[in-house]
Design a protein around this motif. Sequence first.
Motif, short mmCIF file in Angstrom:
data_model
loop_
_atom_site.label_atom_id
_atom_site.label_comp_id
_atom_site.label_asym_id
_atom_site.label_seq_id
_atom_site.Cartn_x
_atom_site.Cartn_y
_atom_site.Cartn_z
N GLY A 15 0.82 -1.21 0.00
CA GLY A 15 0.00 0.00 0.00
C GLY A 15 0.85 1.26 0.00
N TYR A 16 1.92 1.28 0.78
CA TYR A 16 2.80 2.45 0.81
C TYR A 16 3.53 2.62 -0.52
CZ TYR A 16 2.04 2.76 5.84
OH TYR A 16 1.46 2.89 7.08
N LEU A 17 3.96 1.52 -1.12
CA LEU A 17 4.61 1.60 -2.43
C LEU A 17 3.64 2.12 -3.48
CD1 LEU A 17 6.74 -1.67 -2.37
CD2 LEU A 17 7.58 0.70 -2.20
N TYR A 18 2.40 1.63 -3.43
CA TYR A 18 1.37 2.11 -4.35
C TYR A 18 1.18 3.61 -4.18
CZ TYR A 18 -3.36 2.74 -6.26
OH TYR A 18 -4.46 3.18 -6.95
N GLN A 19 1.14 4.07 -2.94
CA GLN A 19 0.96 5.49 -2.65
C GLN A 19 2.11 6.30 -3.23
OE1 GLN A 19 -0.20 6.32 1.45
NE2 GLN A 19 1.25 8.00 1.49
N CYS A 20 3.34 5.84 -3.06
CA CYS A 20 4.51 6.55 -3.60
C CYS A 20 4.48 6.60 -5.12
CB CYS A 20 5.80 5.90 -3.11
SG CYS A 20 6.09 6.09 -1.36
N LEU A 25 3.45 9.46 -10.28
CA LEU A 25 2.70 9.48 -11.53
C LEU A 25 1.89 10.77 -11.64
CD1 LEU A 25 1.63 8.11 -14.13
CD2 LEU A 25 -0.12 7.06 -12.69
N GLU A 26 1.16 11.10 -10.57
CA GLU A 26 0.34 12.32 -10.57
C GLU A 26 1.21 13.56 -10.73
OE1 GLU A 26 -3.11 12.98 -9.82
OE2 GLU A 26 -3.71 10.89 -9.90
N LEU A 27 2.35 13.60 -10.06
CA LEU A 27 3.25 14.74 -10.17
C LEU A 27 3.79 14.87 -11.59
CD1 LEU A 27 4.67 17.08 -8.72
CD2 LEU A 27 6.51 15.47 -8.13
N ALA A 28 4.16 13.75 -12.20
CA ALA A 28 4.67 13.77 -13.57
C ALA A 28 3.61 14.31 -14.53
CB ALA A 28 5.11 12.38 -13.99
N GLU A 29 2.37 13.88 -14.37
CA GLU A 29 1.28 14.35 -15.23
C GLU A 29 1.05 15.85 -15.06
OE1 GLU A 29 -2.11 11.91 -14.33
OE2 GLU A 29 -1.38 10.25 -15.56
N ARG A 30 1.09 16.34 -13.83
CA ARG A 30 0.86 17.75 -13.56
C ARG A 30 2.01 18.63 -14.05
NH1 ARG A 30 -3.02 18.06 -9.10
NH2 ARG A 30 -3.64 15.92 -8.73
N SER A 31 3.21 18.09 -14.01
CA SER A 31 4.39 18.91 -14.34
C SER A 31 4.40 19.38 -15.79
CB SER A 31 5.68 18.15 -14.01
OG SER A 31 5.84 17.05 -14.87
N ALA A 37 4.79 22.40 -9.92
CA ALA A 37 3.87 21.59 -9.12
C ALA A 37 4.65 20.94 -7.97
CB ALA A 37 3.22 20.52 -9.97
N GLU A 38 4.02 20.93 -6.80
CA GLU A 38 4.64 20.35 -5.61
C GLU A 38 3.75 19.26 -5.04
OE1 GLU A 38 6.20 23.04 -2.59
OE2 GLU A 38 5.90 24.68 -4.03
N VAL A 39 4.38 18.23 -4.51
CA VAL A 39 3.66 17.15 -3.86
C VAL A 39 4.19 17.02 -2.44
CG1 VAL A 39 5.24 15.33 -4.65
CG2 VAL A 39 2.88 14.75 -4.09
N ARG A 40 3.31 16.65 -1.55
CA ARG A 40 3.67 16.41 -0.16
C ARG A 40 2.93 15.15 0.26
NH1 ARG A 40 2.52 21.45 3.73
NH2 ARG A 40 0.37 20.85 3.39
N MET A 41 3.57 14.33 1.07
CA MET A 41 2.95 13.06 1.48
C MET A 41 2.88 12.97 3.00
SD MET A 41 4.63 10.47 -1.30
CE MET A 41 3.67 9.09 -0.71
N GLU A 42 1.76 12.39 3.45
CA GLU A 42 1.56 12.07 4.87
C GLU A 42 1.66 13.29 5.79
OE1 GLU A 42 0.34 9.33 5.94
OE2 GLU A 42 0.61 8.08 4.16
N VAL A 43 1.12 14.41 5.33
CA VAL A 43 1.05 15.59 6.20
C VAL A 43 -0.41 15.80 6.58
CG1 VAL A 43 1.55 18.07 6.45
CG2 VAL A 43 3.14 16.59 5.21
N LEU A 44 -1.21 16.35 5.68
CA LEU A 44 -2.65 16.47 5.93
C LEU A 44 -3.40 15.26 5.39
CD1 LEU A 44 -3.31 20.21 5.02
CD2 LEU A 44 -3.35 19.18 7.29
N ASP A 45 -2.80 14.60 4.39
CA ASP A 45 -3.46 13.46 3.75
C ASP A 45 -2.39 12.53 3.20
OD1 ASP A 45 -5.56 11.90 2.87
OD2 ASP A 45 -6.53 13.50 1.75
N LEU A 50 0.14 21.00 -3.94
CA LEU A 50 0.12 22.33 -3.37
C LEU A 50 0.07 23.42 -4.44
CD1 LEU A 50 2.96 21.74 -0.77
CD2 LEU A 50 0.51 21.45 -0.43
N HIS A 51 -0.58 24.53 -4.08
CA HIS A 51 -0.52 25.76 -4.87
C HIS A 51 0.87 26.35 -4.66
CE1 HIS A 51 -4.76 26.16 -5.85
NE2 HIS A 51 -5.10 25.97 -4.59
N GLY A 52 1.21 27.35 -5.46
CA GLY A 52 2.47 28.05 -5.28
C GLY A 52 2.61 28.66 -3.90
N SER A 53 1.49 28.96 -3.27
CA SER A 53 1.51 29.56 -1.92
C SER A 53 1.77 28.53 -0.83
CB SER A 53 0.16 30.24 -1.65
OG SER A 53 -0.87 29.27 -1.63
N GLY A 54 1.81 27.28 -1.20
CA GLY A 54 2.02 26.22 -0.22
C GLY A 54 0.75 25.68 0.39
#
Length: 160
Positions: A15-20, A25-31, A37-45, A50-54
Amino acid sequence: MAQAGSHSAAGQMIGYLYQCELALLELAERSWDDPAAEVRMEVLDDIEFLHGSGTPAELLQSKHRGEAGQLSETGKDFWRSVASWIDALSRLGNPGAESMPLLRLVTTQVATEGTFYHLLRRGDGRDVSAALARMEEVAAADGPQTTADERKMFLDLSPP
């Protein structure tokens, strides 16, 4: 595969590997559209974009199951995700409609036709009002007890 009753964490690790992998994948698509584009894991969700403002533009719950199956409208996976989103939005100061992050669930399970999950899928059949009415109906039902607290959190929300 580990034997039943062992102390193996193989299922959780998958499950953790799937999440990573999903985050990458999502970051690559957005870039392509947003090189910053910024990604953060295991903070709020599980995963946040993130927006440019964080501030989070999207909160993404990632659910991996080893065996194929259908998403249950009363299942723990979904209602725990709802509780997680409610907590995250509270920590963000309950943002208004203009700054509300997109809340998204990505799973290896199937959203069966007729369920609120199916009504929330992208595309022509998307019907948010019908999905909300069905979610409220499921949340107000007597069972199961394993999700009673999470369903109550959802029902206690104000409409906005």
